[in-house]
Design a protein around this motif. Structure first.
Motif, PDB file in Angstrom:
ATOM      1  N   GLN A  20       3.076   3.817 -14.082  1.00 41.90           N
ATOM      2  CA  GLN A  20       3.212   3.741 -11.831  1.00 41.90           C
ATOM      3  C   GLN A  20       2.224   4.655 -11.534  1.00 41.90           C
ATOM      4  OE1 GLN A  20       4.212   0.947 -10.009  1.00 41.90           O
ATOM      5  NE2 GLN A  20       4.993   0.686 -12.163  1.00 41.90           N
ATOM      6  N   THR A  21       1.173   4.295 -11.289  1.00 43.05           N
ATOM      7  CA  THR A  21      -0.184   5.106 -10.365  1.00 43.05           C
ATOM      8  C   THR A  21      -0.449   5.332  -9.257  1.00 43.05           C
ATOM      9  OG1 THR A  21      -2.056   3.486 -10.343  1.00 43.05           O
ATOM     10  CG2 THR A  21      -1.526   4.627 -12.244  1.00 43.05           C
ATOM     11  N   ILE A  22      -0.621   6.711  -8.313  1.00 42.54           N
ATOM     12  CA  ILE A  22      -1.361   6.369  -6.830  1.00 42.54           C
ATOM     13  C   ILE A  22      -1.976   4.946  -6.488  1.00 42.54           C
ATOM     14  CG2 ILE A  22      -1.848   7.755  -5.254  1.00 42.54           C
ATOM     15  CD1 ILE A  22       0.930   9.019  -6.424  1.00 42.54           C
ATOM     16  N   ALA A  23      -2.802   4.724  -7.303  1.00 42.81           N
ATOM     17  CA  ALA A  23      -4.014   3.939  -6.849  1.00 42.81           C
ATOM     18  C   ALA A  23      -2.471   2.351  -7.020  1.00 42.81           C
ATOM     19  CB  ALA A  23      -4.642   3.300  -7.700  1.00 42.81           C
ATOM     20  N   GLY A  24      -1.923   2.013  -7.496  1.00 40.86           N
ATOM     21  CA  GLY A  24      -1.601   1.036  -8.008  1.00 40.86           C
ATOM     22  C   GLY A  24      -0.523   0.859  -6.654  1.00 40.86           C
ATOM     23  N   ILE A  25       0.587   2.311  -6.381  1.00 38.16           N
ATOM     24  CA  ILE A  25       1.108   2.291  -5.029  1.00 38.16           C
ATOM     25  C   ILE A  25       0.432   2.044  -3.875  1.00 38.16           C
ATOM     26  CG2 ILE A  25       2.907   4.027  -3.938  1.00 38.16           C
ATOM     27  CD1 ILE A  25       3.656   4.767  -6.334  1.00 38.16           C
ATOM     28  N   ALA A  26      -0.627   3.355  -4.096  1.00 34.81           N
ATOM     29  CA  ALA A  26      -1.230   3.029  -2.360  1.00 34.81           C
ATOM     30  C   ALA A  26      -1.745   1.469  -2.389  1.00 34.81           C
ATOM     31  CB  ALA A  26      -2.448   3.493  -2.773  1.00 34.81           C
ATOM     32  N   ASP A  27      -1.609   0.170  -3.445  1.00 32.97           N
ATOM     33  CA  ASP A  27      -2.156  -1.016  -3.411  1.00 32.97           C
ATOM     34  C   ASP A  27      -1.128  -1.422  -2.844  1.00 32.97           C
ATOM     35  OD1 ASP A  27      -4.929  -0.245  -4.650  1.00 32.97           O
ATOM     36  OD2 ASP A  27      -4.535  -1.345  -6.125  1.00 32.97           O
ATOM     37  N   SER A  28       0.281  -1.821  -3.053  1.00 27.78           N
ATOM     38  CA  SER A  28       1.037  -2.498  -2.987  1.00 27.78           C
ATOM     39  C   SER A  28       1.488  -1.967  -1.909  1.00 27.78           C
ATOM     40  CB  SER A  28       2.464  -1.950  -4.059  1.00 27.78           C
ATOM     41  OG  SER A  28       2.111  -2.432  -5.597  1.00 27.78           O
ATOM     42  N   MET A  29       1.980  -0.878  -1.399  1.00 30.82           N
ATOM     43  CA  MET A  29       1.597   0.116   0.070  1.00 30.82           C
ATOM     44  C   MET A  29       0.732  -1.033   1.203  1.00 30.82           C
ATOM     45  SD  MET A  29       3.079   3.980  -0.067  1.00 30.82           S
ATOM     46  CE  MET A  29       2.835   4.246   1.180  1.00 30.82           C
ATOM     47  N   GLU A  30      -0.263  -0.986   0.813  1.00 37.23           N
ATOM     48  CA  GLU A  30      -1.655  -1.693   1.833  1.00 37.23           C
ATOM     49  C   GLU A  30      -0.690  -3.127   1.666  1.00 37.23           C
ATOM     50  OE1 GLU A  30      -5.818  -0.995   1.547  1.00 37.23           O
ATOM     51  OE2 GLU A  30      -5.348   0.894  -0.378  1.00 37.23           O
ATOM     52  N   ARG A  31      -0.486  -3.835   0.661  1.00 36.64           N
ATOM     53  CA  ARG A  31       0.349  -5.738   0.831  1.00 36.64           C
ATOM     54  C   ARG A  31       1.052  -5.535   1.597  1.00 36.64           C
ATOM     55  NH1 ARG A  31      -1.495  -5.280  -4.681  1.00 36.64           N
ATOM     56  NH2 ARG A  31       0.734  -4.765  -5.012  1.00 36.64           N
ATOM     57  N   ARG A  32       2.041  -4.399   1.516  1.00 39.29           N
ATOM     58  CA  ARG A  32       3.859  -5.149   2.348  1.00 39.29           C
ATOM     59  C   ARG A  32       2.930  -4.275   3.593  1.00 39.29           C
ATOM     60  NH1 ARG A  32       9.405  -2.885   0.137  1.00 39.29           N
ATOM     61  NH2 ARG A  32      10.239  -3.832   1.666  1.00 39.29           N
ATOM     62  N   PHE A  33       1.847  -3.213   4.161  1.00 39.95           N
ATOM     63  CA  PHE A  33       1.967  -2.761   5.137  1.00 39.95           C
ATOM     64  C   PHE A  33       0.742  -2.625   5.629  1.00 39.95           C
ATOM     65  CE2 PHE A  33       6.511  -1.117   3.133  1.00 39.95           C
ATOM     66  CZ  PHE A  33       6.892  -1.483   3.649  1.00 39.95           C
ATOM     67  N   PRO A  34       0.151  -3.653   5.818  1.00 40.22           N
ATOM     68  CA  PRO A  34      -1.038  -3.854   6.195  1.00 40.22           C
ATOM     69  C   PRO A  34      -2.027  -2.764   7.037  1.00 40.22           C
ATOM     70  CG  PRO A  34      -0.439  -6.112   6.176  1.00 40.22           C
ATOM     71  CD  PRO A  34       0.953  -5.275   6.272  1.00 40.22           C
ATOM     72  N   GLY A  35      -0.912  -2.252   8.074  1.00 43.39           N
ATOM     73  CA  GLY A  35      -1.889  -1.339   9.237  1.00 43.39           C
ATOM     74  C   GLY A  35      -1.364  -0.032   8.440  1.00 43.39           C
ATOM     75  N   ASP A  36      -0.495   0.393   7.840  1.00 48.20           N
ATOM     76  CA  ASP A  36       0.116   2.416   7.196  1.00 48.20           C
ATOM     77  C   ASP A  36      -1.585   2.634   7.328  1.00 48.20           C
ATOM     78  OD1 ASP A  36       2.137   1.558   8.264  1.00 48.20           O
ATOM     79  OD2 ASP A  36       2.902   1.786   6.009  1.00 48.20           O
ATOM     80  N   ARG A  37      -2.427   1.774   6.159  1.00 48.96           N
ATOM     81  CA  ARG A  37      -3.850   2.654   5.790  1.00 48.96           C
ATOM     82  C   ARG A  37      -4.789   3.048   6.835  1.00 48.96           C
ATOM     83  NH1 ARG A  37      -7.943   1.887   0.743  1.00 48.96           N
ATOM     84  NH2 ARG A  37      -9.298   2.950   1.656  1.00 48.96           N
ATOM     85  N   ASP A  38      -4.631   2.762   8.129  1.00 52.44           N
ATOM     86  CA  ASP A  38      -5.389   2.687   8.794  1.00 52.44           C
ATOM     87  C   ASP A  38      -4.494   4.011   9.555  1.00 52.44           C
ATOM     88  OD1 ASP A  38      -7.478   1.415   8.027  1.00 52.44           O
ATOM     89  OD2 ASP A  38      -7.134  -0.211   9.088  1.00 52.44           O
ATOM     90  N   LYS A  39      -3.524   3.571  10.322  1.00 54.14           N
ATOM     91  CA  LYS A  39      -2.379   4.597  10.876  1.00 54.14           C
ATOM     92  C   LYS A  39      -2.468   6.178  10.158  1.00 54.14           C
ATOM     93  CE  LYS A  39       2.090   3.733  10.753  1.00 54.14           C
ATOM     94  NZ  LYS A  39       3.372   3.735  11.106  1.00 54.14           N
ATOM     95  N   ALA A  40      -2.327   6.139   8.982  1.00 54.69           N
ATOM     96  CA  ALA A  40      -2.580   7.248   8.252  1.00 54.69           C
ATOM     97  C   ALA A  40      -3.989   7.978   7.845  1.00 54.69           C
ATOM     98  CB  ALA A  40      -2.322   6.893   7.119  1.00 54.69           C
ATOM     99  N   ALA A  41      -4.594   7.386   8.123  1.00 58.67           N
ATOM    100  CA  ALA A  41      -6.191   7.816   8.246  1.00 58.67           C
ATOM    101  C   ALA A  41      -6.531   8.260   9.298  1.00 58.67           C
ATOM    102  CB  ALA A  41      -7.647   6.234   7.923  1.00 58.67           C
ATOM    103  N   ARG A  42      -6.389   7.559  10.681  1.00 55.43           N
ATOM    104  CA  ARG A  42      -6.448   7.985  11.680  1.00 55.43           C
ATOM    105  C   ARG A  42      -5.772   9.132  11.962  1.00 55.43           C
ATOM    106  NH1 ARG A  42      -5.415   2.435  13.174  1.00 55.43           N
ATOM    107  NH2 ARG A  42      -3.546   3.282  14.002  1.00 55.43           N
ATOM    108  N   HIS A  43      -4.152   9.145  11.864  1.00 58.06           N
ATOM    109  CA  HIS A  43      -4.018  10.812  11.976  1.00 58.06           C
ATOM    110  C   HIS A  43      -3.982  12.070  10.893  1.00 58.06           C
ATOM    111  CE1 HIS A  43      -0.126  12.688  13.010  1.00 58.06           C
ATOM    112  NE2 HIS A  43      -0.510  13.886  12.100  1.00 58.06           N
ATOM    113  N   LEU A  44      -4.615  11.599   9.967  1.00 55.03           N
ATOM    114  CA  LEU A  44      -5.274  12.259   8.569  1.00 55.03           C
ATOM    115  C   LEU A  44      -6.579  12.949   8.971  1.00 55.03           C
ATOM    116  CD1 LEU A  44      -3.401  11.402   6.115  1.00 55.03           C
ATOM    117  CD2 LEU A  44      -2.634  13.105   7.195  1.00 55.03           C
ATOM    118  N   ALA A  45      -7.197  12.233  10.032  1.00 55.28           N
ATOM    119  CA  ALA A  45      -8.797  12.485   9.889  1.00 55.28           C
ATOM    120  C   ALA A  45      -8.495  14.124  10.191  1.00 55.28           C
ATOM    121  CB  ALA A  45      -9.012  11.624  10.859  1.00 55.28           C
ATOM    122  N   ALA A  46      -9.697  14.558   9.842  1.00 57.64           N
ATOM    123  CA  ALA A  46     -10.068  15.970  10.517  1.00 57.64           C
ATOM    124  C   ALA A  46     -10.480  15.759  12.293  1.00 57.64           C
ATOM    125  CB  ALA A  46     -11.367  16.792   9.682  1.00 57.64           C
ATOM    126  N   GLY A  47      -9.843  17.032  12.664  1.00 57.39           N
ATOM    127  CA  GLY A  47     -10.955  16.390  14.172  1.00 57.39           C
ATOM    128  C   GLY A  47     -10.087  17.842  14.940  1.00 57.39           C
TER     129      GLY A  47
END
Length: 159
Positions: free
Chosen positions: A132-159
């Motif tokens: 199990q790789t980090i990439a594989g988990i990330a891909d699975s999460m994006e398919r199962r929870f499509p909005g999570d990547r963008d939500k996380a990116a917005r919260h974590l963005a330097a600002g």
């Protein structure tokens, strides 16, 4: 076997870092607030991943952490070993050598069926985590929870 909660936190953190633009550092305090985790304890886990070569630490006002390798080359086993250590979960003490009339030349750690069973189980567990790789988990999460990547990116963005 019981793993510390830092393993879950570290795997989630690595997945989130896989979603950030290459080279962009993720601030550990932002990451901790995203999951409502104690920042100091999460930072300790992230530092262990730096020592293991999984993350790179970036200092400065826009500092934080980012993946040291591409997510396809980071396994869940890498993360577990970085935080929990490489020692086997089961440690045979060879107590069969202490029973009456035991053959003192026998290597009971190797020949004990209980020890063999435990080693086989641990090997299977480690092999499963190594697949199990980090990439594989990330891909699975994006398919199962499509909005999570963008939500996380917005919260974590330097600002």
């Amino acid at each position: 076997m019981k793993m510390g909660r830092g393993v879950e936190w570290a795997v989630h953190s690595c997945v989130n870092m896989s979603w950030t633009p290459p080279g962009e550092a993720v601030n550990s305090a932002r990451l901790a607030s995203y999951y409502r985790l104690p920042a100091a304890y999460l930072n300790k886990q992230l530092q262990a991943l730096v020592r293991a070569g999984i993350l790179t630490s970036v200092s400065g006002p826009r500092g934080g952490f980012h993946l040291a390798r591409v997510p396809e080359n980071i396994t869940v086993l890498d993360v577990v070993l970085a935080l929990e250590g490489a020692e086997p979960a089961f440690r045979c003490e060879g107590i069969l050598g202490d029973v009456p009339e035991a053959d003192g030349r026998e290597n009971f750690i190797r020949s004990c069926l209980i020890s063999q069973t435990m080693r086989q189980a641990e090997l299977a567990w480690r092999q499963a985590l190594a697949r199990q790789t980090i990439a594989g988990i990330a891909d699975s999460m994006e398919r199962r929870f499509p909005g999570d990547r963008d939500k996380a990116a917005r919260h974590l963005a330097a600002g």
